[in-house]
Design a protein around this motif. Structure first.
Motif, short mmCIF file in Angstrom:
data_model
loop_
_atom_site.label_atom_id
_atom_site.label_comp_id
_atom_site.label_asym_id
_atom_site.label_seq_id
_atom_site.Cartn_x
_atom_site.Cartn_y
_atom_site.Cartn_z
N PRO A 26 -37.94 -97.32 26.89
CA PRO A 26 -37.52 -98.10 25.72
C PRO A 26 -36.01 -97.94 25.45
O PRO A 26 -35.39 -96.95 25.84
N SER A 27 -35.48 -98.91 24.73
CA SER A 27 -34.06 -98.90 24.38
C SER A 27 -33.71 -97.70 23.49
O SER A 27 -34.46 -97.34 22.59
N LYS A 28 -32.54 -97.15 23.73
CA LYS A 28 -32.06 -96.02 22.95
C LYS A 28 -31.13 -96.46 21.82
O LYS A 28 -30.71 -95.63 21.01
N THR A 29 -30.83 -97.73 21.75
CA THR A 29 -29.82 -98.23 20.81
C THR A 29 -30.12 -97.87 19.37
O THR A 29 -29.24 -97.39 18.65
N GLN A 30 -31.34 -98.11 18.92
CA GLN A 30 -31.67 -97.83 17.52
C GLN A 30 -31.48 -96.35 17.19
O GLN A 30 -30.94 -96.00 16.14
#
Length: 173
Positions: free
Chosen positions: A2-6
């Motif tokens: 999953p994306s780490k951005t948040q």
């Protein structure tokens, strides 16, 4: 993975808020505020970088490699440092935080108070260093320090906050 951005943005938000607290303590709290400001710097690293890794591993129930934690922690603290630095500069422009000139004069007075026997040349060297570090070079140095602290804390946090399956950590942020 999953994306780490948040998670990185959450860590950056924590870093930004604590960076602004640090700014207010250092610029308005006298000598005690400067000491507290140093302590808040450490908390910024722990809660900003560690918070990003904790959020990611807890939200997605993953265990990440130390390198991924280091990257996330570093990204969170660098972004937080840049944003809090920009907000701090704006707060100086509108007069909420003392100007660099006022802060430099305070530093001069404090140096003389702590070391009344300073030679004029020594005081000039102290003030030149202080002035250099209050400008763009100081901002770059601060970003480098936060990147290193973020990497260290992020790697440690990845080892502490193990959750579920091991992620490979090879994808982009």
């Amino acid at each position: 993975m999953p994306s780490k951005t948040q998670s990185i943005l959450l860590g950056a938000a924590i870093g930004t808020v604590l960076g602004l607290v640090q700014l207010f303590l250092a610029s308005n709290g006298g000598t005690a505020g400067q000491y507290l400001s140093s302590a808040v710097c450490c908390l910024t690293a722990v809660f900003g970088a560690g918070g990003a890794v904790w959020h990611y591993t807890s939200t997605h129930r993953l265990t990440i490699p130390a390198g991924t934690g280091a990257t996330m922690g570093s990204a969170a603290l660098v972004l937080g440092a840049v944003v809090s630095g920009a907000i701090g500069w704006l707060l100086q422009l509108v007069g909420v935080v003392p100007s660099d000139e006022v802060l430099l004069e305070r530093a001069r007075q404090q140096a003389l108070k702590q070391n009344p026997n300073l030679e004029p040349e020594q005081l000039d060297q102290i003030m030149q260093f202080t002035e250099t570090m209050s400008g763009p070079l100081g901002m770059v140095a601060g970003i480098v320090v936060m990147a290193l602290l973020g990497a260290i804390v992020g790697a440690i946090a990845a080892s502490v906050f193990k959750k579920g399956a091991v992620a490979d950590g090879l994808d982009a942020v």
